[in-house]
Design an enzyme around this catalytic site. Structure first.
Site, short mmCIF file in Angstrom:
data_model
loop_
_atom_site.label_atom_id
_atom_site.label_comp_id
_atom_site.label_asym_id
_atom_site.label_seq_id
_atom_site.Cartn_x
_atom_site.Cartn_y
_atom_site.Cartn_z
N GLU A 58 4.97 7.85 2.10
CA GLU A 58 4.40 6.65 1.99
C GLU A 58 4.82 5.90 3.38
O GLU A 58 4.00 5.20 4.07
CB GLU A 58 4.80 6.03 0.85
CG GLU A 58 4.65 4.60 0.71
CD GLU A 58 4.94 3.57 -0.60
OE1 GLU A 58 4.16 2.81 -1.12
OE2 GLU A 58 6.36 3.71 -0.84
N TRP A 80 -0.52 4.99 -4.24
CA TRP A 80 -1.46 3.91 -3.91
C TRP A 80 -2.78 4.22 -4.51
O TRP A 80 -3.68 3.23 -4.53
CB TRP A 80 -1.73 3.83 -2.52
CG TRP A 80 -0.58 2.90 -1.84
CD1 TRP A 80 0.66 3.45 -1.29
CD2 TRP A 80 -0.57 1.56 -1.67
NE1 TRP A 80 1.42 2.42 -1.00
CE2 TRP A 80 0.84 1.11 -1.15
CE3 TRP A 80 -1.05 0.40 -2.25
CZ2 TRP A 80 1.18 -0.15 -0.79
CZ3 TRP A 80 -0.74 -1.05 -1.99
CH2 TRP A 80 0.55 -1.11 -1.50
N CYS A 157 5.56 -6.48 -1.35
CA CYS A 157 6.61 -6.76 -1.87
C CYS A 157 7.88 -6.81 -1.22
O CYS A 157 8.78 -7.78 -1.01
CB CYS A 157 6.80 -5.75 -3.12
SG CYS A 157 5.56 -5.85 -4.37
N ARG A 177 10.44 -9.47 -2.15
CA ARG A 177 10.05 -10.63 -2.84
C ARG A 177 10.16 -10.41 -4.59
O ARG A 177 10.50 -11.02 -5.12
CB ARG A 177 8.75 -11.58 -2.60
CG ARG A 177 7.61 -10.50 -2.68
CD ARG A 177 6.38 -11.36 -2.61
NE ARG A 177 5.28 -10.26 -2.85
CZ ARG A 177 4.68 -10.11 -4.03
NH1 ARG A 177 5.02 -10.76 -5.19
NH2 ARG A 177 3.67 -9.28 -4.15
N ASP A 180 10.83 -4.29 -8.78
CA ASP A 180 10.79 -3.49 -10.02
C ASP A 180 12.12 -2.41 -9.92
O ASP A 180 11.91 -1.50 -9.30
CB ASP A 180 9.56 -2.71 -10.02
CG ASP A 180 9.14 -1.87 -11.31
OD1 ASP A 180 10.18 -1.53 -11.92
OD2 ASP A 180 7.90 -1.55 -11.63
#
Length: 279
Positions: A58, A80, A157, A177, A180
């Site tokens: 990624e 994705w 994020c 920001r 998880d």
């Protein structure tokens, strides 16, 4: 990775329950920091299995400015797919250009940022500076382009990172920001530790410290029972990242380098945990 487990415990202990756009509530806190010195080992979570090949793939895709789920799949990364083809808001977006399209996400902004004065390859500029030993406190790459948020399958994020030279060491800070903790954050820690390592390689510096700033730090309510089981586990010794000797330049990373050029040696971990993924 004790820092990571301690933060998970803090979220479960002091977090407040809140609704969000997904329809699945979170329990979370706001404002946290973790710091990892890469001389002490590569910060891969060990209390569950980290799919590090997909993680590195990624990041390699981000580095190349990829904009479709199909491009990521060619590197062996499927993370994705859901955002491209299951995210209802993106599926009906007028900015979407077809199946697998992700729009102007992370790597597009890093390599092809669009502004009123034209296009900017942020990462290329930073690498050029670092290679010349320049650290003017502006070695920053931002993924947050307010004018193009509507053209992204998911607003970033992890939205900004900054390099700095300290002696012979290259350090990296990243601001995130939305965090998880069970699923995303272990990927993000490993991904930016990888980025620090490869940019240190191509600029002739030594990987130093990765500092991770987190704002909304949360766990989805359907993840809580599994996270409680994970934090009971004892961390193992950190592994070592090995980069293929032939990798020397940013151009290498942009062209022929594959995920197989990276290896986590001595990676001992506990079993995988099938956390639910909320789109």
């Amino acid at each position: 990775m004790k820092q990571y487990l301690d933060l998970c415990k803090l979220v479960l202990k002091k977090g407040l329950r809140k609704p969000n756009r997904t329809g699945v509530d979170t329990i979370g806190i706001q404002g946290a920091m973790m710091q990892f010195d890469l001389e002490e080992g590569f910060p891969a979570v060990t209390t569950k299995k980290l799919y590090w090949k997909s993680c590195f793939a990624e990041m390699l895709g981000f580095l190349r400015g990829y904009h479709s789920a199909q491009q990521f799949r060619t590197l062996g990364c499927k993370v994705w797919d859901a955002n491209a083809n299951e995210n209802e808001q993106w599926l009906t977006s007028g900015a979407r250009k077809g199946r697998d399209d992700l729009g102007r996400i992370y790597g597009v902004q890093a390599r092809d940022w669009s502004g009123p004065w034209g296009k900017v390859d942020q990462l290329r500029q930073v690498v050029d500076d670092l290679t010349r030993g320049i650290d003017n406190r502006r070695e920053i790459v931002t993924h947050w382009n307010p004018g193009e948020l509507c053209e992204m399958a998911l607003p970033p994020c992890h939205l900004l990172y900054q390099f700095g030279i300290h002696g012979h060491r290259l350090n990296l800070s990243m601001y995130q920001r939305s965090c998880d903790m069970p699923l995303g954050v272990p990927f993000n820690i490993a991904g930016y530790a990888w980025l620090l390592s490869v940019i240190a390689r191509v600029t002739g510096l030594t990987p130093g410290t990765f500092t991770h700033f987190l704002h909304d730090v949360h766990v989805y309510v359907n993840q809580v029972p599994l996270l409680k089981e994970q934090i009971k586990r004892k961390p193992h010794k950190l592994p070592k990242l090995v980069i293929a000797p032939a990798v020397h330049t940013l151009e290498d990373l942009e062209t022929w380098v594959a995920p197989d050029c990276f290896e986590l040696k001595h990676y001992k971990h506990d079993g995988a945990i099938a956390y639910p993924f909320t789109v």
